[in-house]
Design a protein around this motif. Structure first.
Motif, PDB file in Angstrom:
ATOM      1  N   SER A  17       0.810  -1.219   0.000  1.00  4.54           N
ATOM      2  CA  SER A  17       0.000   0.000   0.000  1.00  4.54           C
ATOM      3  C   SER A  17       0.842   1.267   0.000  1.00  4.54           C
ATOM      4  CB  SER A  17      -0.928   0.003   1.229  1.00  4.54           C
ATOM      5  OG  SER A  17      -1.816  -1.071   1.168  1.00  4.54           O
ATOM      6  N   ALA A  18       1.905   1.277   0.784  1.00  2.00           N
ATOM      7  CA  ALA A  18       2.754   2.472   0.865  1.00  2.00           C
ATOM      8  C   ALA A  18       3.397   2.774  -0.485  1.00  2.00           C
ATOM      9  CB  ALA A  18       3.824   2.282   1.944  1.00  2.00           C
ATOM     10  N   ASP A  19       3.902   1.757  -1.158  1.00  2.00           N
ATOM     11  CA  ASP A  19       4.532   1.970  -2.464  1.00  2.00           C
ATOM     12  C   ASP A  19       3.505   2.375  -3.521  1.00  2.00           C
ATOM     13  OD1 ASP A  19       7.011   1.411  -1.386  1.00  2.00           O
ATOM     14  OD2 ASP A  19       7.072  -0.654  -2.130  1.00  2.00           O
ATOM     15  N   LEU A  20       2.305   1.795  -3.459  1.00  2.00           N
ATOM     16  CA  LEU A  20       1.257   2.179  -4.403  1.00  2.00           C
ATOM     17  C   LEU A  20       0.849   3.623  -4.181  1.00  2.00           C
ATOM     18  CD1 LEU A  20      -0.806   1.717  -6.611  1.00  2.00           C
ATOM     19  CD2 LEU A  20      -2.308   0.650  -4.889  1.00  2.00           C
ATOM     20  N   ALA A  23       3.466   5.902  -5.563  1.00  2.00           N
ATOM     21  CA  ALA A  23       3.426   5.935  -7.025  1.00  2.00           C
ATOM     22  C   ALA A  23       2.262   6.790  -7.528  1.00  2.00           C
ATOM     23  CB  ALA A  23       3.319   4.520  -7.582  1.00  2.00           C
ATOM     24  N   LEU A  24       1.103   6.646  -6.896  1.00  2.00           N
ATOM     25  CA  LEU A  24      -0.062   7.447  -7.286  1.00  2.00           C
ATOM     26  C   LEU A  24       0.179   8.923  -7.024  1.00  2.00           C
ATOM     27  CD1 LEU A  24      -2.891   5.111  -5.944  1.00  2.00           C
ATOM     28  CD2 LEU A  24      -2.322   5.540  -8.349  1.00  2.00           C
ATOM     29  N   ASP A  25       0.718   9.236  -5.851  1.00  2.00           N
ATOM     30  CA  ASP A  25       0.990  10.637  -5.502  1.00  2.00           C
ATOM     31  C   ASP A  25       2.031  11.264  -6.415  1.00  2.00           C
ATOM     32  OD1 ASP A  25      -0.866  10.470  -3.466  1.00  2.00           O
ATOM     33  OD2 ASP A  25       0.627  10.335  -1.853  1.00  2.00           O
ATOM     34  N   GLU A  28       2.761   8.623 -11.272  1.00  2.00           N
ATOM     35  CA  GLU A  28       3.232   7.545 -12.135  1.00  2.00           C
ATOM     36  C   GLU A  28       2.059   6.948 -12.909  1.00  2.00           C
ATOM     37  OE1 GLU A  28       5.754   4.723 -10.112  1.00  2.00           O
ATOM     38  OE2 GLU A  28       6.736   6.331  -8.970  1.00  2.00           O
ATOM     39  N   ARG A  29       2.360   6.319 -14.012  1.00  2.00           N
ATOM     40  CA  ARG A  29       1.345   5.734 -14.891  1.00  2.00           C
ATOM     41  C   ARG A  29       0.877   4.399 -14.305  1.00  2.00           C
ATOM     42  NH1 ARG A  29       2.551   5.967 -21.266  1.00  2.00           N
ATOM     43  NH2 ARG A  29       0.405   5.852 -22.005  1.00  2.00           N
ATOM     44  N   VAL A  30       0.064   4.503 -13.262  1.00  3.68           N
ATOM     45  CA  VAL A  30      -0.445   3.336 -12.543  1.00  3.68           C
ATOM     46  C   VAL A  30      -1.969   3.395 -12.559  1.00  3.68           C
ATOM     47  CG1 VAL A  30      -0.568   2.159 -10.317  1.00  3.68           C
ATOM     48  CG2 VAL A  30       1.559   3.271 -11.019  1.00  3.68           C
ATOM     49  N   ILE A  31      -2.567   2.276 -12.907  1.00  2.44           N
ATOM     50  CA  ILE A  31      -4.023   2.169 -12.885  1.00  2.44           C
ATOM     51  C   ILE A  31      -4.389   1.066 -11.901  1.00  2.44           C
ATOM     52  CG2 ILE A  31      -6.096   1.669 -14.228  1.00  2.44           C
ATOM     53  CD1 ILE A  31      -4.535   2.822 -16.667  1.00  2.44           C
ATOM     54  N   ILE A  46     -10.475   1.709  -3.282  1.00  5.04           N
ATOM     55  CA  ILE A  46      -9.345   2.636  -3.262  1.00  5.04           C
ATOM     56  C   ILE A  46      -9.700   3.813  -4.167  1.00  5.04           C
ATOM     57  CG2 ILE A  46      -6.934   2.935  -3.963  1.00  5.04           C
ATOM     58  CD1 ILE A  46      -6.498  -0.015  -3.122  1.00  5.04           C
ATOM     59  N   PRO A  47      -9.516   5.052  -3.703  1.00  8.20           N
ATOM     60  CA  PRO A  47      -9.848   6.210  -4.528  1.00  8.20           C
ATOM     61  C   PRO A  47      -9.128   6.164  -5.882  1.00  8.20           C
ATOM     62  CG  PRO A  47      -9.422   6.895  -2.281  1.00  8.20           C
ATOM     63  CD  PRO A  47      -9.031   5.436  -2.371  1.00  8.20           C
ATOM     64  N   GLY A  48      -9.888   6.413  -6.930  1.00  6.63           N
ATOM     65  CA  GLY A  48      -9.327   6.407  -8.278  1.00  6.63           C
ATOM     66  C   GLY A  48      -9.291   5.039  -8.933  1.00  6.63           C
TER      67      GLY A  48
END
Length: 129
Positions: A17-20, A23-25, A28-31, A46-48
């Motif tokens: 969770s911390a790394d995700l 990455a979101l903050d 990064e190109r993460v979906i 999870i928001p988004g």
């Protein structure tokens, strides 16, 4: 497989969770893919995140997804394997995927906010990772 290969593979295919969140903050190109049912997504997610139940994943339902992004599949938590099923299907369809360790449960335990009908606010908790 030696231990180094084992741990390298875990980091290549799993994310916490911390790394995700980092990455979101960072933009990064993460979906983030919620692989549970649409009903579970409506209650809390999870928001988004995008609701894409693993049972409905196929070439047609993923045709419009960005092939260059990293996809992170999640479900309720360690007692649920929808995230694994979703990750497997996405990989089989040609996407780059990681599985969120601990799912929504560990996301919330890390004090991170959720969205949906049962949404929770972030708490001032840090795992220290």
């Amino acid at each position: 497989m030696d231990q180094i290969s084992h741990y390298a593979a875990k980091l290549a295919y799993e994310i916490d969770s911390a790394d995700l969140k980092q990455a979101l903050d960072a933009g990064e190109r993460v979906i983030v893919i919620d692989a549970r049912s649409a009903e579970a997504f409506t209650l809390e997610h999870i928001p988004g995140a995008v609701s894409l139940p693993h049972r409905s994943m196929d070439a047609a339902s993923t045709a419009q997804l960005d092939r260059e992004a990293l996809y992170v599949s999640y479900c309720d938590g360690i007692g649920c394997n929808a995230s694994t099923k979703g990750a497997l299907k996405l990989v089989q369809l040609g996407f780059t995927v990681k599985e969120l360790m601990g799912g929504l449960d560990w996301w919330k335990r890390d004090g991170l906010a959720t969205a949906g009908l049962l949404a929770s606010a972030p708490e001032a908790v840090a795992c220290g990772c």
